[in-house]
Motif scaffolding. Structure first.
Motif, PDB file in Angstrom:
ATOM      1  N   GLY A  78      46.134  40.497  58.011  1.00  0.00           N
ATOM      2  CA  GLY A  78      46.849  41.487  57.194  1.00  0.00           C
ATOM      3  C   GLY A  78      46.328  41.509  55.773  1.00  0.00           C
ATOM      4  N   ASP A  79      46.120  40.341  55.192  1.00  0.00           N
ATOM      5  CA  ASP A  79      45.586  40.261  53.832  1.00  0.00           C
ATOM      6  C   ASP A  79      44.223  40.916  53.750  1.00  0.00           C
ATOM      7  N   GLY A  80      43.365  40.579  54.732  1.00  0.00           N
ATOM      8  CA  GLY A  80      42.009  41.132  54.744  1.00  0.00           C
ATOM      9  C   GLY A  80      42.038  42.641  54.874  1.00  0.00           C
ATOM     10  N   LEU A  81      42.897  43.124  55.760  1.00  0.00           N
ATOM     11  CA  LEU A  81      43.006  44.571  55.969  1.00  0.00           C
ATOM     12  C   LEU A  81      43.433  45.262  54.684  1.00  0.00           C
ATOM     13  N   ARG A  82      44.420  44.669  54.013  1.00  0.00           N
ATOM     14  CA  ARG A  82      44.931  45.291  52.807  1.00  0.00           C
ATOM     15  C   ARG A  82      43.819  45.404  51.769  1.00  0.00           C
ATOM     16  N   ASP A  83      43.032  44.351  51.632  1.00  0.00           N
ATOM     17  CA  ASP A  83      41.942  44.394  50.661  1.00  0.00           C
ATOM     18  C   ASP A  83      40.903  45.440  51.025  1.00  0.00           C
ATOM     19  N   ARG A  84      40.618  45.572  52.313  1.00  0.00           N
ATOM     20  CA  ARG A  84      39.581  46.516  52.741  1.00  0.00           C
ATOM     21  C   ARG A  84      40.049  47.952  52.576  1.00  0.00           C
ATOM     22  N   LEU A  85      41.343  48.179  52.787  1.00  0.00           N
ATOM     23  CA  LEU A  85      41.826  49.562  52.822  1.00  0.00           C
ATOM     24  C   LEU A  85      42.006  50.159  51.431  1.00  0.00           C
ATOM     25  N   ASP A  86      41.990  49.319  50.398  1.00  0.00           N
ATOM     26  CA  ASP A  86      42.159  49.850  49.056  1.00  0.00           C
ATOM     27  C   ASP A  86      40.843  49.744  48.303  1.00  0.00           C
TER      28      ASP A  86
END
Lengths: 295, 545
Positions: A276-284
Motif C-alpha cells: 500500500g505504501d509503495g502504491l501510494r508513492d507510485r500513484l502520486d
C-alpha cells in the motif's frame, strides 16, 4: 504527436517497462513479492505438502514441530503446516475480496455523496445508522440470517466496512472539488462523471489505499472472530481464523498451534501494508519526484 | 527620508552571512556572503524575487531555520552587539519577542483562531514579563492597540481574529510584535496579503511606530512600490547574493546593477492604451446581475451579503475590460457567475444570442467552450497528477476534436506561449509559476474561446514574470483576437492591459469607462481612494503606449 497515438503509460506499465523503476520502488517490490509468495504458497498448498489438512491422527496429538510435522500438530493431531497453507486460501480470499468489495462500494457511494447534495443527505444518514451498529454484531446478524458461505461472509464483513470508506472518500471529494484545477476542468465542459473519475478520484487513492490495506487485515481477523463465535465457516474447514480459534485453549501447552498461523497472518498484513505504501508513492507524481530526489 | 547617519551602533549587523542548502540542489547556498546593517529608526528593505533568499535571511536572524535542511555556515549576525550565531537555545528564546519580533505575511494563519485578540496580545506580555500585574498587562494591551490604530480597543480586544478585517489582523500582529518594545522588527511581506488601501495604511503605521518606539525594521518585500514608499536603505538580492544596496533614492533612480534595473523596469506603471472604436454589437452583455449570500448566525440572526448588486456592462469583440477593486468587492463572484460556477439570483448574461444565466446544463456545456477562465493560482489550477498534454487535450477532445488534431494544436499552443513541445509529457510540478500560468493560458486557448475571463492571473507571480505574462496576453490577443475580462486589484496592471475598466465596490460597479478617462479623472470617491493608495508613487510615470 506521440501523445495522440500512445497515451502516457500507466504507472504500473511504466514500472514493468523499466528496470530503474523497479529499483526505485523497493517497497512495491518487497510488499508485492511477499504477498505473491503467500498467495502462491496457499494456492499450491496441495503440491507443497502431501498431508491432508483434515486428517485426524489421535496418536499424534499436540506434537511439537519436527521434520514430519514442520509446524507441529493440533489437539486433534492434524498437521498445522498443511492446515496453515490450505487455510490461507480461504483467509486470503475473504480478506482481499471483502476489502475490494468494501472499497469499491464505499468509493462509489462516497463520490456520489460528495458531488450531489440530495444523495449526500440520504446516503450519509444511512451510513451514520450503519456506523452506530457494532460492525461485528452486524456481520454476525447477516451471516446467521443467510447462512455461512463465502459470499455471505465476504459481504457481511464488507458491509460493516463500507461506511468508513464512504466517509473517507466523501471528505476528500468535498475538499478537492473546490480546487481550482477541478473548476478549470468543469470550465472546459467536462461532464460530471468524467470529472469525478479523472480529476477527483485520483486524490482519493492515497487515503483509500491505506484504508484498504487496513481493511484486508481487519477482514481476515473478522473472519477468524466469526469462526470463533461459531457463525463463520465450519470449524473443520481450515482458515487462519479457525486454526487460531482452535489453538487458543491449548496455547500454553502447544504454542505452535497459534504462533505459525499468527506469523502467516502477520506477514500478510505486513505485505499488504508495504504494498500500500509503495502504491501510494507510485500513484502520486509529486511524491514520486521526492522519492527520486532523495539520494 | 530620515536615516540618522550619526548612529554608530547598528541594532542588527549582518556580516558575510552564508546559509547552506543540502546537496543535490541547483545551488549550494541559500544565502551567500550577505552583509547589511539596520539602525534605530530605520527601515531596511530586502528586495528580491521568490527564491532570492530574503525569507531565509529573516529566518537566519531569528534563528528559526529548519535545522536539518538549512544551516548558517559562515558569517556573523549581531543583535545589539550580541552574536546570534553563537547564542544558545535558551538565550535565543529570551531574545525572540524581547529584543526582536517578527510580523508574518498572512495575518489570518499567524493568529490563533480560537483566542480573543486581546488575550493574544496579553499572552506575549505574560510569558516574557511574568511579574507584571494583571491590571498593568491590560492597560498595556489597550495602549498597544491604540498605538497600532485599532478602533475602539476596549471592545475590539474581546473579538476573535475572524471577526476583524485583514488589515486589522495585521495591526494585531504588529501590536504583538511591539508588546515588549523590541529593538528590531522583522516584517516578512507584511502587506502582500492586503488590499492596496490597507497596504498604504499599514506602511504608514510602520513609519510612525518606528519613531515612536525607537526600533529598527527589516522589511522583506518583492514590491519596489513598497520600497519607494518606506525604505531608508535598500538591499537587492538575487540567488542568495546581494547585487546592490544603498539609499532608495540612488537604487531606484540610478540602479548600478542590470538586475536591479530589470526589476524596476518590470514594476507596472500607469500606461494607457490607445482608444479603440466601439463595435456594433457586444460579444457579451451583462445586465442587472444580482447575487446575495444569505447566512444565519448562531443566534438565528439573518445576515445578507450583496456579492453582486445590479451589475451591468458589455464587452466588445476583441476588447479587454478590466474589473478592479479590493478583495471582497465581488470581482471573483462576478467571474464565477459568467462561467456559471455560481448561479446569479437574477439578471441576464447575454452571450451568443442566449441568456447564460438561465441556460440549462446541456446548453451550458456547449457555451463553456466559448468562455474560458484563467485562474489566480497557477500552482493549484493544473491537476498535479496529469501531464500537461493531457490537461491541454482533455477539453477539445471532449468537444469532438480528434485526439491527434487536439494534441497537435496543444503542442502549437505551448510553442505560442513560449514553452517547448516537450512540455506535453511533463507534470505541472516540473514548471515554475510563470510557466504554469502560460500552460493555463494555453489550456484556455485550446478551446478557441471567444471570451477569456482572467481572475488575477498575475498576482501570484514575481514582477519580472508578471510583465512577461502580461505581454503574452497582449500578444495573443492581437494574434487571435479574443475578448477578455481581466480582474485585478492592481490599477497599474489594469492601465497596461485594459481598454476599458470598471471599478467594483461592495458588489456594485461604481464606475465604468475608458481606462485613461477613469484613472485621470476618477468620478467616484472610491476610485480616487484606490488611486491614492497605489504604492510607489515615486516610481509612477504615466505615458501613452
Amino acid at each position: 504527436m506521440a501523445l495522440a497515438s500512445a497515451p502516457p503509460p500507466s504507472p504500473a506499465r511504466r514500472l514493468l517497462a523499466t528496470g530503474a523503476g523497479l529499483a526505485r520502488s523497493r517497497t512495491l517490490v518487497i510488499g508485492g513479492g511477499l504477498l505473491l509468495l503467500l498467495v502462491l504458497l496457499s494456492l499450491c498448498a496441495s503440491w507443497v505438502t502431501a498431508t491432508d489438512p483434515l486428517q485426524i491422527r489421535p496418536r499424534a496429538r499436540l506434537r511439537a514441530p519436527d521434520w514430519t510435522y514442520l509446524f507441529g500438530t493440533d489437539s486433534l493431531g492434524r498437521d498445522v503446516f498443511s492446515r496453515v497453507l490450505h487455510g490461507g486460501q480461504v483467509s486470503l480470499m475473504v480478506g482481499l475480496l471483502s476489502a475490494a468489495l468494501a472499497a469499491a462500494v464505499g468509493t462509489a457511494v462516497g463520490l456520489l455523496a460528495g458531488i450531489s447534495r440530495l444523495v449526500d443527505a440520504v446516503v450519509m444518514r444511512v451510513v451514520d445508522g450503519l456506523m452506530a451498529i457494532p460492525s461485528l454484531l452486524l456481520a454476525v446478524a447477516i451471516v446467521s440470517l443467510v447462512g455461512p458461505n463465502l459470499l455471505s461472509i465476504v459481504s457481511a464483513i464488507a458491509i460493516a466496512e463500507v461506511p468508513r470508506v464512504t466517509r473517507l472518500v466523501r471528505g476528500v471529494v468535498l475538499t478537492v472539488r473546490e480546487e481550482p484545477y477541478v473548476r478549470a476542468a468543469e470550465g472546459l465542459g467536462i461532464p460530471t462523471p468524467l470529472l469525478l473519475v479523472r480529476h477527483i478520484l485520483p486524490s482519493c487513492i492515497a487515503p483509500l489505499v491505506v484504508q484498504t490495506t487496513h481493511m484486508i487485515a481487519a477482514a481476515i481477523l473478522a473472519e477468524a472472530v466469526l469462526g470463533f463465535l461459531g457463525v463463520g465457516f465450519p470449524p473443520e474447514l481450515p482458515t487462519w481464523g479457525n486454526i487460531l480459534a482452535e489453538g487458543r485453549p491449548v496455547f500454553q501447552r502447544a504454542p505452535w498451534t497459534i504462533v505459525f498461523p499468527g506469523l502467516f497472518l502477520g506477514a500478510t498484513v505486513l505485505a499488504v501494508n508495504i504494498l500500500g505504501d509503495g502504491l501510494r508513492d507510485r500513484l502520486d507524481p509529486r511524491l514520486a519526484r521526492t522519492v527520486k530526489a532523495t539520494p | 527620508m530620515t536615516a540618522p547617519a550619526a548612529a554608530p551602533d547598528p541594532i542588527l549587523e549582518v556580516r558575510d552571512l552564508t546559509v547552506s542548502l543540502p546537496g543535490g540542489l541547483d545551488r549550494a547556498n541559500a544565502v551567500e556572503g550577505l552583509g547589511f546593517d539596520v539602525h534605530r529608526r530605520q527601515i531596511v528593505c530586502l528586495v528580491g524575487e521568490s527564491g532570492s533568499g530574503k525569507s531565509v535571511t529573516a529566518a537566519a536572524v531569528m534563528q528559526l531555520l529548519p535545522r536539518r535542511v538549512l544551516r548558517v555556515t559562515g558569517g556573523t549576525i549581531r543583535l545589539e552587539g550580541r552574536d546570534l550565531t553563537a547564542a544558545g537555545a535558551a538565550q535565543m528564546c529570551r531574545l525572540r519577542g524581547n529584543r526582536m519580533a517578527m510580523v508574518f505575511q498572512e495575518p489570518l494563519t499567524a493568529l490563533n483562531p480560537v483566542m480573543r485578540i486581546g488575550t493574544q496580545i496579553a499572552e506575549v506580555l505574560r510569558i516574557h514579563r511574568p511579574d507584571m500585574a494583571a491590571a498593568e498587562v491590560e492597560a498595556r494591551v489597550l495602549a498597544l492597540m491604540e498605538d497600532v490604530r485599532l478602533p475602539d480597543p476596549a471592545a475590539l480586544r474581546r473579538v476573535y481574529p475572524h471577526q476583524i478585517s485583514g488589515g486589522q489582523r495585521q495591526r494585531v500582529m504588529i501590536a504583538m510584535a511591539l508588546a515588549l518594545e523590541p529593538a528590531l522588527i522583522i516584517a516578512d511581506e507584511p502587506t502582500t496579503a492586503l488590499d492596496v488601501t490597507t497596504q498604504a495604511q499599514i506602511l504608514r503605521l510602520f513609519r510612525d511606530l518606528l519613531t515612536h518606539h525607537d526600533s529598527g525594521v527589516l522589511l522583506i518585500t518583492h514590491d519596489f512600490g513598497v520600497v519607494a514608499d518606506v525604505a531608508d536603505h535598500v538591499v537587492v538580492m538575487r540567488h542568495g547574493r546581494m547585487v546592490e544596496s544603498g539609499p532608495p533614492g540612488q537604487v531606484l533612480t540610478r540602479p548600478s546593477h542590470p538586475y536591479t534595473r530589470m526589476l524596476i523596469d518590470a514594476v507596472p506603471r500607469f500606461r494607457f492604451r490607445a482608444a479603440v472604436p466601439a463595435a456594433a454589437a457586444p460579444a457579451l452583455q451583462v445586465s442587472n446581475l444580482q447575487l446575495t449570500y444569505r447566512s444565519r448566525s448562531f443566534t438565528g440572526k439573518k445576515r445578507e451579503t450583496h456579492a453582486l448588486d445590479d451589475v451591468s456592462f458589455t464587452i466588445d469583440p476583441g476588447e479587454t475590460l478590466g474589473i478592479v477593486g479590493e478583495s471582497g468587492s465581488g470581482k471573483t463572484t462576478l467571474a464565477r457567475c459568467l462561467l456559471r460556477f455560481e448561479m446569479p439570483d437574477s439578471g441576464q448574461i447575454r452571450f451568443g444570442g442566449r441568456d447564460l444565466a438561465a441556460a440549462s446544463r446541456r446548453d451550458l456545456r456547449d457555451h463553456r467552450r466559448r468562455i474560458q477562465m484563467v485562474f489566480q493560482d497557477p500552482y493549484k489550477s493544473l491537476n498535479p497528477r496529469r501531464h500537461v498534454g493531457q490537461s491541454l487535450v482533455e477539453g477539445p477532445v471532449h468537444h469532438g476534436v480528434p485526439k491527434r488534431e487536439a494534441a497537435e494544436r496543444a503542442a502549437g499552443l505551448l510553442e505560442m506561449v513560449g514553452l517547448g513541445g516537450d512540455a506535453m509529457r511533463r507534470f505541472p510540478h516540473e514548471f515554475s509559476g510563470g510557466q504554469r500560468q502560460r500552460i493555463c493560458i494555453a489550456r484556455a486557448l485550446a478551446m478557441e474561446p471567444e471570451i477569456i475571463v482572467a481572475d488575477e492571473p498575475v498576482s501570484a507571480l514575481d514582477v519580472s514574470v508578471q510583465a512577461q505574462v502580461l505581454e503574452l496576453f497582449e500578444e495573443l490577443r492581437r494574434r487571435i483576437g479574443f475578448s477578455m475580462l481581466f480582474i485585478t486589484h492592481d490599477l497599474r496592471i489594469a492601465s497596461n492591459i485594459c481598454d476599458r475598466v470598471g471599478v467594483m465596490h461592495r458588489g456594485r460597479l461604481v464606475e465604468i469607462g475608458r481606462t485613461e478617462d477613469i484613472f485621470r479623472n476618477p468620478g467616484h470617491a472610491y476610485t480616487r481612494e484606490l488611486l491614492a493608495a497605489v504604492p510607489g508613487g515615486a516610481l509612477g510615470t504615466a505615458g501613452e503606449r
